[in-house]
Design a protein around this motif. Sequence first.
Motif, PDB file in Angstrom:
ATOM      1  N   ASP A  11       0.936  -1.126   0.065  1.00  0.00           N
ATOM      2  CA  ASP A  11      -0.067   0.107   0.037  1.00  0.00           C
ATOM      3  C   ASP A  11       0.932   1.269  -0.087  1.00  0.00           C
ATOM      4  O   ASP A  11       1.738   1.406   1.066  1.00  0.00           O
ATOM      5  N   ASP A  12       0.632   2.224  -0.899  1.00  0.00           N
ATOM      6  CA  ASP A  12       1.266   3.490  -0.981  1.00  0.00           C
ATOM      7  C   ASP A  12       2.826   3.121  -1.346  1.00  0.00           C
ATOM      8  O   ASP A  12       3.470   4.098  -1.380  1.00  0.00           O
ATOM      9  N   PRO A  16      -1.515   3.417  -5.245  1.00  0.00           N
ATOM     10  CA  PRO A  16      -1.989   4.435  -4.424  1.00  0.00           C
ATOM     11  C   PRO A  16      -3.308   3.870  -3.534  1.00  0.00           C
ATOM     12  O   PRO A  16      -4.114   3.463  -3.956  1.00  0.00           O
ATOM     13  N   GLU A  17      -2.919   3.878  -2.174  1.00  0.00           N
ATOM     14  CA  GLU A  17      -3.864   3.235  -1.353  1.00  0.00           C
ATOM     15  C   GLU A  17      -5.329   4.128  -1.164  1.00  0.00           C
ATOM     16  O   GLU A  17      -6.382   3.538  -1.183  1.00  0.00           O
ATOM     17  N   SER A  18      -5.152   5.467  -1.640  1.00  0.00           N
ATOM     18  CA  SER A  18      -6.318   6.306  -1.765  1.00  0.00           C
ATOM     19  C   SER A  18      -7.225   5.671  -2.846  1.00  0.00           C
ATOM     20  O   SER A  18      -8.453   5.930  -2.755  1.00  0.00           O
ATOM     21  N   ALA A  19      -6.836   5.246  -3.894  1.00  0.00           N
ATOM     22  CA  ALA A  19      -7.607   4.757  -5.202  1.00  0.00           C
ATOM     23  C   ALA A  19      -8.266   3.535  -4.572  1.00  0.00           C
ATOM     24  O   ALA A  19      -9.363   3.189  -5.214  1.00  0.00           O
ATOM     25  N   PHE A  20      -7.437   2.651  -3.739  1.00  0.00           N
ATOM     26  CA  PHE A  20      -8.433   1.596  -3.119  1.00  0.00           C
ATOM     27  C   PHE A  20      -9.608   2.239  -2.326  1.00  0.00           C
ATOM     28  O   PHE A  20     -10.633   1.552  -2.509  1.00  0.00           O
ATOM     29  N   ALA A  21      -9.436   2.943  -1.417  1.00  0.00           N
ATOM     30  CA  ALA A  21     -10.479   3.557  -0.712  1.00  0.00           C
ATOM     31  C   ALA A  21     -11.495   4.160  -1.388  1.00  0.00           C
ATOM     32  O   ALA A  21     -12.442   3.967  -1.148  1.00  0.00           O
ATOM     33  N   GLY A 196      -0.138  10.245  -0.030  1.00  0.00           N
ATOM     34  CA  GLY A 196       0.039   8.860   0.532  1.00  0.00           C
ATOM     35  C   GLY A 196      -0.848   9.016   2.162  1.00  0.00           C
ATOM     36  O   GLY A 196      -1.097  10.017   2.560  1.00  0.00           O
ATOM     37  N   ILE A 197      -1.225   7.816   2.558  1.00  0.00           N
ATOM     38  CA  ILE A 197      -2.202   8.068   3.477  1.00  0.00           C
ATOM     39  C   ILE A 197      -1.405   7.972   4.994  1.00  0.00           C
ATOM     40  O   ILE A 197      -1.966   8.683   5.694  1.00  0.00           O
TER      41      ILE A 197
END
Length: 226
Positions: A11-12, A16-21, A196-197
């Motif tokens: 993740d990140d 991009p973890e934000s895309a998963f969210a 990034g988260i």
Amino acid sequence: MSELRVIFDLDDTLYPESAFARSGFRAAGAWADAAFGVDGMAAEMDQLFSEGHLGPLFRKALARHVPDHADGDLERLVEVYRTHTPDIELFEDAVWALSHYGGTAPIGLITDGTASMQQAKVAALDIAGHFSEIVFTDALGGRDFRKPHPQSYEHMERTLGGNGARFVYVGDNPAKDFVTPNARGWISIQIRRPGGIHDPDKVADGGAPQHTINSLHELPDVLGRS
Ligand SMILES: [Mg+2]
């Protein structure tokens, strides 16, 4: 074969973890629309996410849009998020890094989080074939095995080590990613991702990265060109 054994975070680091969210919010919003006939919950979750309300996000969105919801609806909403088919893509530099380092030596992946959710991310990115070893830390026995617990790193040394192998961990989160690599004599490298988260400057005791880069294309600057 190169002596380097590059082990990546997911993740990140690779996507991009934000895309998963955000793809999870779309799935959760569609569920809420089907279950309760409410519109706009995905947009609300996007907004709360942008404001940094990660923890209470689902509870807040449900309370706002479905104030008379029943016991168990919150858990169902979170379950939809966790089990959705992610709509995510690798960073461009991750595409390069996986084929570059995976093409010359065994590489590995260590990732924390609900194991089925992390497995769905790996499947959506179609990256399993690059790795000789993948450790979903929760699958080792639960959350206690998440980084910096040493077991996943020991697994990599045991399965990919020998003959002067030099281990490298590449991750984004200095609050947990580099504590154990540093303690075990690995090379630790932080990739800084805009958006990034996790806070890239919140560093755990003993968890400062030895190197910091802004793109995985910079890895050869640190590891040498071979
Ligand atoms: Mg990460």
